[in-house]
Design a protein around this motif. Structure first.
Motif, PDB file in Angstrom:
ATOM      1  N   ALA A 221     -31.700 -14.679  -2.920  1.00 61.27           N
ATOM      2  CA  ALA A 221     -32.950 -14.687  -3.100  1.00 61.27           C
ATOM      3  C   ALA A 221     -33.972 -14.164  -2.293  1.00 61.27           C
ATOM      4  N   GLY A 222     -33.742 -13.330  -1.848  1.00 60.42           N
ATOM      5  CA  GLY A 222     -34.470 -13.872  -0.563  1.00 60.42           C
ATOM      6  C   GLY A 222     -34.703 -14.714   0.277  1.00 60.42           C
ATOM      7  N   ILE A 223     -33.755 -16.157   0.376  1.00 63.70           N
ATOM      8  CA  ILE A 223     -34.230 -17.373   1.565  1.00 63.70           C
ATOM      9  C   ILE A 223     -33.170 -17.369   2.244  1.00 63.70           C
ATOM     10  N   LYS A 224     -33.388 -17.627   3.487  1.00 64.50           N
ATOM     11  CA  LYS A 224     -32.854 -17.583   4.852  1.00 64.50           C
ATOM     12  C   LYS A 224     -31.681 -19.272   4.228  1.00 64.50           C
ATOM     13  N   ALA A 225     -30.495 -19.139   4.248  1.00 67.80           N
ATOM     14  CA  ALA A 225     -29.970 -20.306   4.072  1.00 67.80           C
ATOM     15  C   ALA A 225     -29.335 -20.479   5.705  1.00 67.80           C
ATOM     16  N   LEU A 226     -30.085 -22.011   5.631  1.00 66.77           N
ATOM     17  CA  LEU A 226     -28.999 -22.376   6.556  1.00 66.77           C
ATOM     18  C   LEU A 226     -27.726 -23.659   6.370  1.00 66.77           C
ATOM     19  N   ASP A 227     -27.216 -23.594   7.771  1.00 65.53           N
ATOM     20  CA  ASP A 227     -26.052 -24.207   8.165  1.00 65.53           C
ATOM     21  C   ASP A 227     -26.031 -26.108   8.067  1.00 65.53           C
ATOM     22  N   THR A 228     -27.197 -26.078   8.336  1.00 65.38           N
ATOM     23  CA  THR A 228     -27.071 -27.845   8.616  1.00 65.38           C
ATOM     24  C   THR A 228     -28.271 -28.273   8.299  1.00 65.38           C
ATOM     25  N   VAL A 229     -28.940 -29.576   7.979  1.00 64.21           N
ATOM     26  CA  VAL A 229     -29.895 -30.528   7.547  1.00 64.21           C
ATOM     27  C   VAL A 229     -30.678 -30.469   8.375  1.00 64.21           C
ATOM     28  N   GLU A 230     -30.190 -30.331   9.558  1.00 60.46           N
ATOM     29  CA  GLU A 230     -30.628 -30.644  11.035  1.00 60.46           C
ATOM     30  C   GLU A 230     -31.375 -29.657  11.116  1.00 60.46           C
ATOM     31  N   GLU A 231     -30.891 -28.350  11.053  1.00 61.63           N
ATOM     32  CA  GLU A 231     -31.839 -27.163  11.206  1.00 61.63           C
ATOM     33  C   GLU A 231     -32.915 -26.930  10.563  1.00 61.63           C
ATOM     34  N   LEU A 232     -32.810 -27.267   9.050  1.00 60.03           N
ATOM     35  CA  LEU A 232     -33.740 -27.703   8.080  1.00 60.03           C
ATOM     36  C   LEU A 232     -34.791 -27.834   8.577  1.00 60.03           C
ATOM     37  N   TYR A 233     -34.531 -29.118   8.705  1.00 59.16           N
ATOM     38  CA  TYR A 233     -35.643 -30.385   9.459  1.00 59.16           C
ATOM     39  C   TYR A 233     -36.662 -29.629  10.996  1.00 59.16           C
ATOM     40  N   SER A 234     -35.685 -29.571  11.688  1.00 57.93           N
ATOM     41  CA  SER A 234     -36.940 -28.752  12.580  1.00 57.93           C
ATOM     42  C   SER A 234     -37.081 -27.101  12.710  1.00 57.93           C
ATOM     43  N   THR A 235     -37.022 -26.801  11.709  1.00 60.94           N
ATOM     44  CA  THR A 235     -37.225 -25.136  11.860  1.00 60.94           C
ATOM     45  C   THR A 235     -38.673 -25.100  11.262  1.00 60.94           C
ATOM     46  N   CYS A 236     -38.724 -26.571  10.041  1.00 61.10           N
ATOM     47  CA  CYS A 236     -39.233 -26.517   8.929  1.00 61.10           C
ATOM     48  C   CYS A 236     -40.980 -26.795   8.892  1.00 61.10           C
ATOM     49  N   ASP A 237     -42.420 -26.436   8.904  1.00 62.26           N
ATOM     50  CA  ASP A 237     -43.172 -26.952   8.622  1.00 62.26           C
ATOM     51  C   ASP A 237     -43.828 -28.193   7.482  1.00 62.26           C
ATOM     52  N   TYR A 238     -42.667 -27.546   6.588  1.00 62.07           N
ATOM     53  CA  TYR A 238     -42.444 -27.988   5.140  1.00 62.07           C
ATOM     54  C   TYR A 238     -41.608 -28.577   4.704  1.00 62.07           C
ATOM     55  N   VAL A 239     -41.168 -29.390   4.179  1.00 65.21           N
ATOM     56  CA  VAL A 239     -40.106 -29.920   3.668  1.00 65.21           C
ATOM     57  C   VAL A 239     -39.883 -30.088   2.300  1.00 65.21           C
ATOM     58  N   SER A 240     -39.405 -29.809   1.283  1.00 69.54           N
ATOM     59  CA  SER A 240     -38.990 -30.309  -0.368  1.00 69.54           C
ATOM     60  C   SER A 240     -37.891 -30.364  -0.247  1.00 69.54           C
ATOM     61  N   LEU A 241     -38.067 -32.113  -0.653  1.00 70.18           N
ATOM     62  CA  LEU A 241     -36.749 -32.839  -0.690  1.00 70.18           C
ATOM     63  C   LEU A 241     -36.392 -32.741  -2.331  1.00 70.18           C
ATOM     64  N   HIS A 242     -35.702 -31.907  -2.740  1.00 68.06           N
ATOM     65  CA  HIS A 242     -34.449 -31.859  -4.385  1.00 68.06           C
ATOM     66  C   HIS A 242     -32.765 -32.426  -4.420  1.00 68.06           C
ATOM     67  N   ILE A 243     -32.542 -33.189  -3.393  1.00 69.44           N
ATOM     68  CA  ILE A 243     -31.774 -33.854  -3.762  1.00 69.44           C
ATOM     69  C   ILE A 243     -31.536 -34.997  -4.756  1.00 69.44           C
TER      70      ILE A 243
END
Ligand code: 3PG
Length: 307
Positions: free
Chosen positions: A174-196
């Motif tokens: 879908a043209g999205i970068k899939a990350l391996d860990t949740v920590e990586e997601l938070y340290s990479t992104c200016d915005y995090v949108s929660l969908h858990i």
């Protein structure tokens, strides 16, 4: 005549009821509606002769289940079913279902809508910031995450996702970068949108350490559930990080602390309204009615969520 009850403390749009009623009556069932109820007793009374029940975030507790001796099926018109006591349903042989995907676009639009609102300083006339080129992290790539990504692409954002339950290939297709860990997601992104979803594993899981990984100016957007946030720790983070912003469609229990201490750095909708569009109400309400009839007439258990 068997009764299908729609019991919604937060009513569906009239356009949705206008479509649900003929489906129910056309299949030979009685249609009953309980809206904007304020007392649990009203729900307990309404369910006593109901064969099927359609709800939104209404709490279907063991007490409700036990007050409904005729009940065969309960459908949560929406995605998250943490408001249903699944064990009580199973104990009584009642099928519980949700209507996945039906209101997801509405939630996705609200995510980006609230982000623009906050990036432009609540439209107060001062210079804000833009979304183009910023990084958004989608925490759990389900139906809502999919729409958030689609819409964020239109804004020219860089899109990342973390979801251990979805194959990386599907996310990347879908043209999205899939990350391996949740920590990586938070340290990479200016915005995090929660969908858990809110489960025993996810409750309180969004904590200080995770949020503190976000880059300067980080913004958390919560259209999932308030229970997944560790409120004590987000308050500490807001105090330690004056650059941090919290946007939520579900006001935290500690809303008064935000109001007292963090003016201009948070936004909470007055009432959960991610799924509050005519389209989402029609999609989810009609799907719920059709699922009930499919189950009562043909034993169709697609979308069953209890054992
Ligand atoms: C969902 O889980 O579908 C959303 O949170 C919408 O909930 P609502 O029907 O109470 O608005």
């Amino acid at each position: 005549m068997k009764k299908i009850l729609v019991a919604t403390e937060k009513p569906f749009a009239k356009a949705a009821i206008d479509q649900i009623r003929p489906i129910v009556e056309g299949a030979g069932y009685e249609f009953a509606l309980l809206e904007k109820y304020t007392e649990k007793a009203q729900l307990l009374d309404a369910v006593k002769d109901a064969t099927a029940l359609i709800v939104r975030s209404d709490k279907v507790t063991r007490e409700v289940i036990e007050a409904a001796p005729e009940l065969k099926i309960v459908v949560r018109a929406g995605a998250g079913y943490d408001n249903l006591d699944l064990e009580a349903c199973t104990d009584k042989g009642i099928v519980a279902m949700n209507t996945p995907g039906q209101n997801s676009n509405a939630v996705g639009e609200l995510v980006l809508g609230m982000m623009v609102f906050m990036a432009r300083n609540s439209y107060n006339g001062t210079a804000g910031t833009e979304l183009r080129g910023k990084k958004i992290g989608i925490h759990a790539y389900g139906n809502v995450g999919h729409y958030v990504a689609e819409i964020a692409k239109g804004f020219g954002m860089e899109i990342y996702a973390f979801d251990p339950f979805v194959a990386k290939e599907k996310i990347e297709a879908a043209g999205i970068k899939a990350l391996d860990t949740v920590e990586e997601l938070y340290s990479t992104c200016d915005y995090v949108s929660l969908h858990i979803p809110a489960t025993e594993q996810t409750k309180n899981s969004i904590n200080y350490d995770l949020l503190n990984k976000m880059p300067k100016g980080g913004t958390l957007v919560n259209t999932a559930r308030k229970e997944v946030i560790n409120e004590e720790e987000i308050l500490k983070l807001m105090a330690d990080r004056p650059d941090f912003t919290y946007i939520s469609d579900i006001a935290p229990d500690c809303k008064a602390d935000f109001e007292a201490k963090f003016e201009g750095r948070f936004f909470f909708t007055p009432k959960k309204m991610g799924a509050q569009t005519a389209e989402a109400n029609i999609n989810a309400g009609v799907a719920a009615a059709n699922q009930i009839i499919g189950f009562l007439e043909n034993g169709d258990e697609t979308f069953k969520v209890n054992k």
